[in-house]
Write a protein that holds these residues in place. Structure first.
Motif, short mmCIF file in Angstrom:
data_model
loop_
_atom_site.label_atom_id
_atom_site.label_comp_id
_atom_site.label_asym_id
_atom_site.label_seq_id
_atom_site.Cartn_x
_atom_site.Cartn_y
_atom_site.Cartn_z
N THR A 133 3.82 29.32 -4.07
CA THR A 133 3.47 27.89 -4.00
C THR A 133 4.46 27.05 -4.82
O THR A 133 4.89 25.97 -4.38
N LEU A 134 4.83 27.55 -5.98
CA LEU A 134 5.77 26.83 -6.82
C LEU A 134 7.13 26.73 -6.13
O LEU A 134 7.78 25.68 -6.20
N LYS A 135 7.53 27.78 -5.44
CA LYS A 135 8.81 27.76 -4.73
C LYS A 135 8.80 26.69 -3.64
O LYS A 135 9.80 25.99 -3.43
N GLU A 136 7.68 26.58 -2.95
CA GLU A 136 7.57 25.56 -1.91
C GLU A 136 7.66 24.14 -2.50
O GLU A 136 8.33 23.27 -1.95
N LEU A 137 7.00 23.95 -3.61
CA LEU A 137 7.01 22.62 -4.23
C LEU A 137 8.38 22.28 -4.81
O LEU A 137 8.79 21.10 -4.82
N ASP A 138 9.09 23.28 -5.32
CA ASP A 138 10.42 23.04 -5.87
C ASP A 138 11.41 22.61 -4.80
O ASP A 138 12.47 22.04 -5.11
N ALA A 139 11.07 22.88 -3.56
CA ALA A 139 11.98 22.51 -2.47
C ALA A 139 11.97 21.00 -2.21
O ALA A 139 12.84 20.49 -1.51
N PHE A 140 11.02 20.31 -2.77
CA PHE A 140 10.92 18.87 -2.55
C PHE A 140 11.55 18.10 -3.71
O PHE A 140 11.40 18.48 -4.87
N ASP A 141 12.26 17.04 -3.33
CA ASP A 141 12.79 16.12 -4.34
C ASP A 141 11.71 15.06 -4.61
O ASP A 141 11.39 14.24 -3.75
N ILE A 142 11.17 15.10 -5.80
CA ILE A 142 10.04 14.22 -6.14
C ILE A 142 10.41 12.75 -6.00
O ILE A 142 9.59 11.92 -5.59
N GLU A 143 11.63 12.39 -6.30
CA GLU A 143 12.02 10.98 -6.33
C GLU A 143 12.44 10.43 -4.97
O GLU A 143 12.34 9.23 -4.75
N SER A 144 12.90 11.28 -4.06
CA SER A 144 13.45 10.74 -2.81
C SER A 144 12.80 11.29 -1.54
O SER A 144 12.82 10.61 -0.51
N THR A 147 0.83 -1.21 0.00
CA THR A 147 0.00 0.00 0.00
C THR A 147 0.86 1.26 0.00
O THR A 147 0.55 2.25 -0.68
N ASP A 148 1.96 1.22 0.75
CA ASP A 148 2.85 2.37 0.81
C ASP A 148 3.46 2.65 -0.56
O ASP A 148 3.60 3.83 -0.97
N ASN A 149 3.83 1.60 -1.30
CA ASN A 149 4.39 1.79 -2.64
C ASN A 149 3.36 2.41 -3.59
O ASN A 149 3.70 3.26 -4.42
N LEU A 150 2.11 1.96 -3.48
CA LEU A 150 1.06 2.56 -4.30
C LEU A 150 0.91 4.05 -4.02
O LEU A 150 0.83 4.87 -4.94
N MET A 151 0.89 4.41 -2.75
CA MET A 151 0.70 5.81 -2.37
C MET A 151 1.90 6.67 -2.73
O MET A 151 1.75 7.84 -3.12
N THR A 152 3.10 6.10 -2.60
CA THR A 152 4.31 6.86 -2.93
C THR A 152 4.35 7.19 -4.42
O THR A 152 4.67 8.33 -4.82
N GLU A 153 3.99 6.21 -5.25
CA GLU A 153 3.98 6.44 -6.70
C GLU A 153 2.93 7.48 -7.07
O GLU A 153 3.18 8.35 -7.92
N TYR A 154 1.78 7.41 -6.42
CA TYR A 154 0.75 8.39 -6.72
C TYR A 154 1.16 9.79 -6.25
O TYR A 154 0.88 10.79 -6.94
N TYR A 179 1.02 13.23 -8.22
CA TYR A 179 0.14 14.26 -7.64
C TYR A 179 0.89 15.59 -7.49
O TYR A 179 0.38 16.66 -7.87
N VAL A 180 2.08 15.52 -6.96
CA VAL A 180 2.88 16.73 -6.76
C VAL A 180 3.56 17.15 -8.05
O VAL A 180 3.55 18.35 -8.43
N GLY A 181 4.16 16.21 -8.76
CA GLY A 181 4.93 16.55 -9.95
C GLY A 181 4.08 17.12 -11.07
O GLY A 181 4.45 18.14 -11.68
N LYS A 182 2.94 16.51 -11.38
CA LYS A 182 2.09 17.01 -12.46
C LYS A 182 1.48 18.37 -12.10
O LYS A 182 1.36 19.25 -12.97
N THR A 183 1.13 18.56 -10.84
CA THR A 183 0.59 19.85 -10.41
C THR A 183 1.65 20.94 -10.54
O THR A 183 1.36 22.06 -11.00
N ARG A 184 2.86 20.64 -10.14
CA ARG A 184 3.94 21.62 -10.23
C ARG A 184 4.21 22.01 -11.68
O ARG A 184 4.45 23.21 -11.99
N ASP A 195 10.03 12.63 1.31
CA ASP A 195 8.68 12.34 1.77
C ASP A 195 7.78 13.45 1.24
O ASP A 195 8.02 14.64 1.53
N LEU A 196 6.75 13.09 0.53
CA LEU A 196 5.92 14.09 -0.15
C LEU A 196 4.60 14.35 0.57
O LEU A 196 3.70 14.91 -0.04
N ASP A 197 4.51 14.00 1.83
CA ASP A 197 3.26 14.25 2.55
C ASP A 197 2.99 15.74 2.67
O ASP A 197 1.86 16.21 2.43
#
Length: 305
Positions: A191-202, A145-152, A156-161, A204-206
């Protein structure tokens, strides 16, 4: 006494004479019958001879008989040759079929022998499947379940950004910007600046998902947004992106539901008592609609803390 003897002697003579006469009568009777049969046979022979063609001589008759015998022998010889020929063909075919069948049997026997020897020398790679413990099965479901949510979350974050970047480009191209538009542009950039601070691949995207969630509440129904913002949202396909993400959630819920049901199905009667909360959650998950099912994820994780 002499009279009696003489009388007896005369009687014997009379009886002997009677026997001789009877024998002669019988002989002549047979002779008469035989003569009559011979006369009849001779008469029939003469009648048949009378109806035969007179042009044929004795030599012709002998020739006809000889030809008849010769033709008959030829027919018999041809028939015998044909029969022998057919028998030869059938025998050869049968022999060929028999040889092929023998080769197939020998080949099959060799193949079976080879397979048997390989099987006997090759160690068995099939091992009985060991039933996992309850904690191991819980761990499998949690990781799945965690893998499913991580991929989503990445989508969720990357396409919105990516769409936000396009919105900013569209708003900055406007020559005349109202105060409301300038204010919205500043908020979108933040908002974009906040999202850019996250590494999409590594990372935690909560937290990133929470930011996107707040932005969605504003932009999904932009009733209070400036006209330029509404036009930019349509041009960059904001709602199209949101629909694609929704389709992904439907696919994720389907996969999760199957794994969840499979986990519940593995529970023994005693385990169903200890996991009563998860069993009840599974029942609710199967009954609720897609939106409600997504909300049940938060409750699902409470059983794995």
């Amino acid at each position: 006494m002499e009279m009696l003897l003489k009388t007896h002697s005369q009687r014997k003579k009379h009886l002997r004479l009677a026997e001789i006469i009877a024998t002669m009568v019988e002989f002549w009777g047979i002779f008469v019958v035989f003569s009559a049969c011979a006369a009849i046979q001779l008469t029939e022979s003469r009648i048949q001879h009378a109806y035969r063609p007179t042009s044929l001589s004795a030599s012709d008759e002998l020739s006809d008989i000889s030809n008849s015998i010769s033709d008959s022998s030829k027919d018999d010889s041809a028939s015998s040759s044909l029969l022998q020929g057919n028998m030869f063909v059938d025998t050869s075919v049968a022999s060929s079929d028999s040889a092929q069948e023998t080769q197939r049997v020998e080949h099959s026997t060799v193949a079976e022998s080879t397979e048997s020897s390989v099987e006997s020398t090759t160690p068995s790679t099939t091992t009985p499947k060991i039933r996992l413990s309850l904690s191991e099965r819980r761990e499998e479901l949690s990781v799945f379940t965690d893998n499913l949510m991580t991929e989503y979350s990445k989508h969720y974050v990357g396409k919105t950004r990516d769409v936000i970047k396009k919105i900013i480009v569209e708003l900055e191209t406007s020559t005349e910007k109202s105060d409301d538009l300038e204010e919205r542009l500043i908020a979108i950039k933040a908002t974009l600046k906040e999202l850019d601070a996250f590494d999409i691949e590594s990372d935690d995207l909560d937290d990133a998902s929470d930011i996107v969630h707040e932005l969605n509440d504003v932009l999904d129904e932009p009733v209070n947004e400036p006209p330029e913002m509404v036009a930019a949202l349509k041009k960059v396909g904001w709602l199209d992106m949101r629909h694609k993400l929704y389709d992904e959630t439907v696919a994720i819920l389907d996969k999760f539901g199957k794994a969840f049901n499979q986990f519940v199905a593995t529970l023994s009667p005693w385990e169903r008592l200890t996991e009563a909360g998860l069993v009840e959650l599974s029942k609710r998950f199967n009954k609720d609609k897609t939106v409600d099912q997504w909300d049940l994820f938060d409750e699902f994780w409470t059983y794995f803390q």
